[in-house]
Design an enzyme around this catalytic site. Structure first.
Site, short mmCIF file in Angstrom:
data_model
loop_
_atom_site.label_atom_id
_atom_site.label_comp_id
_atom_site.label_asym_id
_atom_site.label_seq_id
_atom_site.Cartn_x
_atom_site.Cartn_y
_atom_site.Cartn_z
N TYR A 186 -2.67 4.11 10.36
CA TYR A 186 -1.54 4.19 9.33
C TYR A 186 -1.96 4.28 8.14
O TYR A 186 -1.53 5.18 7.35
CB TYR A 186 -0.64 2.99 9.58
CG TYR A 186 0.32 2.90 8.32
CD1 TYR A 186 1.56 3.77 8.27
CD2 TYR A 186 0.20 1.92 7.69
CE1 TYR A 186 2.15 3.72 7.04
CE2 TYR A 186 0.75 2.02 6.43
CZ TYR A 186 1.70 2.94 6.13
OH TYR A 186 2.60 2.64 4.89
N ASP A 206 4.66 3.72 10.91
CA ASP A 206 4.55 2.24 10.95
C ASP A 206 5.76 1.81 11.77
O ASP A 206 6.69 2.61 12.34
CB ASP A 206 4.84 1.76 9.46
CG ASP A 206 6.03 2.38 8.73
OD1 ASP A 206 6.89 2.95 9.34
OD2 ASP A 206 6.07 1.51 7.80
N GLU A 210 -0.51 -0.17 -0.57
CA GLU A 210 -0.69 0.05 0.99
C GLU A 210 -1.04 -1.28 1.58
O GLU A 210 -0.64 -1.66 2.68
CB GLU A 210 -1.22 1.45 1.31
CG GLU A 210 -0.55 2.49 1.29
CD GLU A 210 0.88 2.68 1.77
OE1 GLU A 210 1.16 2.03 2.74
OE2 GLU A 210 1.77 3.32 1.54
#
Ligand code: SF4
Length: 328
Positions: free
Chosen positions: A130, A148, A47
Site C-alpha cells: 500500500y 487500504d 503516509e
C-alpha cells in the site's frame, strides 16, 4: 455474474466513475498539510504517520517532525532517541524505527535519491504494498492503484461483493484513472473516510451513488473485534520535579527503547492511586492505576528531570500520566 467481471478499465461505467469521483474530490478534499506539494520525503513521512493514527493526531505532529528533520539526510543522521522523541504521541513506534532505517538506506546507499516507482519503494525497510503504491502515485505519478481499509470498503460496496486479496487489488486497478493516479487514489481514500464510512455511509451525498450496487452497508461484512479489558498498575516516584522512569529494552517488539513509569503489581497496602485513567491500544482497553511510591525498587531505571522529559522518547501512556501530573 459478478459485477466486477462486467467492468474493464475503459468501460463507460469506470470512465464515469473516475470523472464523478475526481470532480467531487476537487470540490471537497480536506485541506491537509501533506497535500500541499508532492515532495516525496513529505509524502512518505505523512503516509507512515497516517498508518494506524488519526488524521487530527498526525497534523499535530507532522509539522514538528519536519521542522526537526526537514530532509531525508537530516533524518538519517539523527540519533535514534531523537527520532523516537519526535514520534512520541503517534504510537506504533516500530514505524519510527523503520522510517529511520529507510532514511539511512536512502542517504547512504542511494546518495539521498528516492526510488521513483512502487517497486523501488518496496525495497526500503517498513514499506509495504500500500505505502509503496501511495508514495509512487502521489509523488511520482506512477499509474498504480492503492488498497487500504477505506478503498477496500468503497470497492466492495460499489461492486456489491466481499472481494478480498488479489481480486481486490485487481479491481482497484480497473477503476484507477491512470492519467491522475495520485489524485484518484487520494480521492478513493477520501470518499471512504468522509462519505462511504464504515457505519451509516452518506449515500445521499455520494458522487458515485448511481454507480453503486450496495448503496448502504454491505451485509455480511467483517464483525467488529470485541475490545479486551485489562487493568495495569504503574509506580509513580517523584522527587521534586524529577520522576523515576525505566527504559524499555531495545529489542522489545513494541515501543522499543522508549521511557515509561515502572509497571508493578497492584499494591497490597490500602493506599489511594495518584491517578486513574483509561488507555486503549489496538484491541485492548486498559484501566490504568498510578500508585505513589516512596522510592523505586527498579535497578534499570533512573531519575529524569522535568526539563528533560520533552527531549526523551516517552510512550504515549507515560506522556499521558506525566501530563496529568503537570510534568510535561
Ligand atoms: Fe458508499 Fe453509499 Fe457511495 Fe455506495 S453510494 S459508495 S455505499 S456512500
Amino acid at each position: 455474474m459478478s459485477a466486477l467481471r462486467l467492468l474493464h478499465s475503459e468501460s463507460i461505467a469506470t470512465l464515469d466513475f473516475r470523472r464523478r469521483l475526481l470532480a467531487w474530490y476537487e470540490a471537497n478534499a480536506r485541506d491537509l498539510p501533506w497535500r500541499k506539494d508532492r515532495d516525496p520525503y513529505r509524502v512518505w513521512v505523512s503516509e507512515i504517520m497516517l498508518q494506524q493514527t488519526r488524521v487530527a493526531a498526525v497534523i499535530e505532529h507532522y509539522h514538528a517532525f519536519l521542522r526537526r528533520f526537514p530532509t531525508v539526510n537530516k533524518l538519517a543522521a539523527a540519533r535514534e532517541d531523537s527520532v523516537l522523541a519526535a514520534w512520541s504521541g503517534l504510537g506504533y513506534y516500530r514505524r519510527a524505527h523503520m522510517l529511520h532505517a529507510a532514511a539511512k538506506v536512502v542517504a547512504c546507499e542511494r546518495g539521498g535519491k528516492f526510488p521513483e516507482n512502487a517497486e523501488g519503494w518496496r525495497q526500503l525497510p517498513g514499506i509495504g504494498r500500500y505505502t509503496a503504491a501511495a508514495i509512487a502515485s502521489i509523488a511520482f505519478r506512477e499509474p498504480v492503484a492503492v488498497v487500504d481499509g477505506n478503498v477496500e470498503r468503497v470497492l466492495q460496496r460499489i461492486c456489491g461483493e466481499q472481494i478480498a486479496g488479489e481480486p481486490l487489488w485487481e479491481s482497484a486497478e480497473i477503476f484507477l484513472d491512470r492519467e491522475r493516479a495520485g489524485d484518484f487514489n487520494q480521492a478513493m481514500m477520501e470518499l471512504g473516510a468522509m462519505v462511504c464510512t464504515p457505519r451509516a455511509p452518506g449515500c445521499l451525498t455520494c458522487p458515485v451513488l448511481e454507480l453503486c450496487l450496495t448503496r448502504g452497508e454491505l451485509l455480511g461484512g467483517a464483525k467488529a473485534v470485541p475490545q479486551k479489558k485489562r487493568e495495569i498498575h504503574y509506580a509513580f516516584a517523584r522527587r521534586g520535579d524529577d520522576v523515576f522512569l525505566v527504559q524499555r529494552a531495545r529489542d522489545e517488539s513494541l515501543m522499543a527503547a522508549m521511557w515509561e513509569l515502572p509497571e508493578i503489581s497492584r499494591p497490597k497496602r490500602r493506599t489511594v492511586p495518584s491517578f486513574t485513567l483509561r488507555h486503549s491500544i489496538t484491541v485492548t482497553d486498559y484501566s490504568v492505576r498510578v500508585w505513589p511510591v516512596p522510592a523505586p525498587e527498579e535497578s534499570r531505571g533512573q531519575w529524569v528531570a522535568k526539563e528533560k522529559l520533552n527531549r526523551i522518547a516517552l510512550t504515549g501512556l507515560a506522556r499521558k500520566i506525566l501530563r496529568m501530573a503537570e510534568l510535561v
